[in-house]
Every structure is written in structure tokens, then in C-alpha cells.
Design an enzyme around this catalytic site. Structure first.
Site, PDB file in Angstrom:
ATOM      1  N   ASP A  91     127.004  46.010  31.166  1.00 46.50           N
ATOM      2  CA  ASP A  91     128.048  45.228  31.821  1.00 46.50           C
ATOM      3  C   ASP A  91     129.063  44.788  30.776  1.00 46.50           C
ATOM      4  OD1 ASP A  91     126.745  45.483  34.211  1.00 46.50           O
ATOM      5  OD2 ASP A  91     125.852  43.484  34.190  1.00 46.50           O
ATOM      6  N   ASP A 122     138.495  33.140  40.555  1.00 47.80           N
ATOM      7  CA  ASP A 122     137.125  33.148  41.088  1.00 47.80           C
ATOM      8  C   ASP A 122     136.693  34.545  41.534  1.00 47.80           C
ATOM      9  OD1 ASP A 122     136.878  30.441  40.698  1.00 47.80           O
ATOM     10  OD2 ASP A 122     137.585  29.924  42.708  1.00 47.80           O
ATOM     11  N   ASN A 123     137.539  35.531  41.344  1.00 50.35           N
ATOM     12  CA  ASN A 123     137.251  36.884  41.819  1.00 50.35           C
ATOM     13  C   ASN A 123     136.730  37.794  40.717  1.00 50.35           C
ATOM     14  OD1 ASN A 123     138.145  36.440  44.517  1.00 50.35           O
ATOM     15  ND2 ASN A 123     140.257  36.548  43.792  1.00 50.35           N
ATOM     16  N   GLN A 130     128.607  24.725  47.868  1.00 49.47           N
ATOM     17  CA  GLN A 130     129.561  25.844  47.818  1.00 49.47           C
ATOM     18  C   GLN A 130     130.485  25.766  46.604  1.00 49.47           C
ATOM     19  OE1 GLN A 130     129.857  28.675  49.933  1.00 49.47           O
ATOM     20  NE2 GLN A 130     127.831  27.942  50.509  1.00 49.47           N
ATOM     21  N   ASP A 164     119.244  40.806  42.770  1.00 56.90           N
ATOM     22  CA  ASP A 164     118.484  41.220  41.582  1.00 56.90           C
ATOM     23  C   ASP A 164     117.686  40.046  41.028  1.00 56.90           C
ATOM     24  OD1 ASP A 164     119.795  43.636  41.870  1.00 56.90           O
ATOM     25  OD2 ASP A 164     121.229  43.256  40.259  1.00 56.90           O
TER      26      ASP A 164
END
Length: 304
Positions: A34, A146-147, A248, A259
Site C-alpha cells: 500500500d 476524507d476521501n 460517525q 480484513d
């Protein structure tokens, strides 16, 4: 003179945690490195990426990984679904190091070197089949606000060679040492099996009842479904377990939740703990991971 009798040995409290051996858990799957970075809109636009998406890399994305590393401040993590789960399980187990083993395929390149180092830092006993035909698999996590836009280039991850790796005596010995095995399958299972239902409890029940090679050990089926209840099917019943409530506003990234759940579940299964405890651990690890970016975790777990 009368001697005071010692307390009988049987009355001593049992140790809650038995000592595990190394390589007790075995995982096998597609290892990815990653590569995470905060990027700008121009970078997303250049490679036709949506701000919040998960895609497989196409030819147009090949240069993207190098540009990401050169242009932005990147973080590297050992990734890929099964490797994530094994990594989380090892984090929960804590001791011994290398309780978790992982097999997969990488390339003989700089990303392969980094991936080996990251797996070692996670105390996972990773044994990669290394080949030079394809580069190490990578997953770019392009973060904007936040994406997260995820682009996976599987490459070497698809090149595992059983004869040249799994069948080697030293590697097969590690397989034999394990007590619990995890190999993820990404299939639309119910449709493939022709179950003709979308009811998750019914699918779990039908999956549990499928024919099995070893009839002496019953199949346990566990389905997670995001923030909805986790479903467990045994021979006798189907049970729903509510997930832990999360504020949230604290949720950062839900991509690694599944995972992480598996990793938590496996970390208790290796101790032969009750399945309800395995699920509780899975809910705990998922709740930790969704509050962080990527499938990462604090230094130590706080699970009791």
C-alpha cells in the site's frame, strides 16, 4: 510442631492466556504494497480517478505509482486483504512474534524489498515467492480530504507458483505447523452456488449445509455486512451479533474493516476460544481500524 499445609495446586487461578507457538496461523493471498499519500485534485484528474473509489489499474495508471512516490509524501504499509487480516491477528496476539505466517508472490524490485521490511515490522513471518517476470503488486491510496481513491495493480500477486514455493519442504513444514488457516476468496458466493436468495441469514444457513470433505468437524459460517449485524451460522442455529457503535464523526476509513474483523476473529480462534469471543474480537479490531487511515493500528491492542 505442625507445618502449615500449602495451598493445593488445583486452587491456583488458571492462566487466561495459553502460550502460542510460532506459525500457529497460516494465511495465503495476494500481497500488495500500500502506497498512501495526500494528493491534489489535479493528480486525480490526470489519471481519471474519482475521489472515493476502488479500481484495478489500467494501462493509463502505470506511471501513476512512480509519480505518486516522487511528487508526494508517501507512507508504505504491507497490504492486500489476507495479509491485512494476518497482520491484524498478529497485532492482537502480540506474543510470540511470528505467530502468523503469510505466503504470497512479489517481484524482485524495490517495492518487494519495502514490502518484506513492512511485514517484518508487523512481526508477521512472511515467506514470499519472488519472481522477476512481474513487479510487486501495489495499491495506491490517493487521499483528498476524507476521501480515498484506491488503485490496485496486482501484477506479481497473480503469479504465485505452488510447485516452486508451497511444495518446497521448508515451506510445507510451515503449513503443517499451523493450526488455523485463512485463504480469502473474493466471489459472489451465493450466486455462484445458485442459492436464489438475498437474505443474508438464509445464505449463511445454506452455506453451512454445503457438503464437506471432513464431516467430523462442522462448518462455521460468518458473514459481516458493514454496520449491520454480523451473522454466524452453525449446524444448529443462525445468530446475529450487533457491531460496536461508533461515533460517525470518528470514522476515518472503512476500507479495511472487513480484513480487520477477520484478523480479530482469527486471533481468538488460535486460542480455541468460543466463537462468540472470536466475533467480539473481530468487532473490536474493525472498530479500531475504521478510526484510522488504511489498515493500520495503535502500538498495542486494548481488548479485554
Amino acid at each position: 510442631m505442625k507445618m502449615a499445609a500449602e495451598e493445593p495446586q488445583a486452587k491456583k487461578p488458571k492462566l487466561e492466556q495459553k502460550q502460542l507457538s510460532e506459525n500457529v496461523l497460516f494465511g495465503m493471498g495476494n500481497p500488495l504494497l500500500d502506497i498512501c499519500a495526500v494528493v491534489d485534485k489535479d493528480f486525480l484528474d490526470k489519471y481519471g480517478l474519482k475521489p472515493n473509489d476502488q479500481i484495478l489499474a489500467e494501462d493509463k495508471h502505470k506511471e501513476m505509482f512512480e509519480e505518486l512516490v516522487k511528487k508526494f509524501n508517501v507512507e508504505y504499509h504491507a497490504g492486500g486483504s489476507t495479509q491485512n487480516s494476518v497482520k491484524v491477528a498478529q497485532w492482537m496476539i502480540e506474543s510470540p512474534y511470528k505467530a502468523a505466517t503469510f505466503f504470497g508472490c512479489i517481484g524482485t524490485d524495490k517495492y518487494g524489498v519495502i514490502l518484506k521490511k513492512k511485514a517484518e515490522e508487523a512481526h508477521v513471518d512472511a515467506h514470499y515467492y519472488e519472481q522477476s517476470d512481474e513487479p510487486t503488486g501495489t495499491c495506491a491510496a490517493c487521499i483528498t480530504g476524507d476521501n480515498r481513491s484506491l488503485v490496485a495493480h496486482l501484477a506479481a500477486a497473480n503469479c504465485y507458483n505452488k510447485e516452486k514455493h508451497l511444495d518446497l519442504e521448508k515451506n510445507w513444514k510451515l503449513v503443517e505447523k499451523a493450526k488455523v488457516y485463512y485463504i480469502a476468496e473474493a466471489a459472489t458466493f451465493a450466486r455462484e452456488q445458485g442459492f436464489e436468495t438475498e437474505d443474508i441469514k438464509e445464505i449463511a444457513q445454506k452455506t453451512q449445509a454445503l457438503p464437506k470433505v471432513n464431516p467430523n468437524r462442522q462448518r462455521i459460517v460468518v458473514f459481516t455486512q458493514g454496520k449491520e449485524d454480523t451473522i454466524m451460522a452453525t449446524e444448529n442455529e443462525v445468530t446475529a451479533f450487533p457491531v460496536l457503535d461508533s461515533d460517525q464523526s470518528e470514522i476515518v476509513d472503512t476500507n479495511g474493516a472487513g480484513d480487520a474483523f477477520v484478523g480479530g476473529f482469527l486471533s481468538q480462534l488460535v486460542y480455541d476460544r468460543p466463537l462468540t469471543e472470536c466475533i467480539r474480537a473481530g468487532h473490536y479490531t474493525a472498530s479500531v481500524i475504521i478510526k484510522r487511515s488504511g489498515c493500520t493500528f495503535p502500538e498495542k491492542p486494548d481488548f479485554h
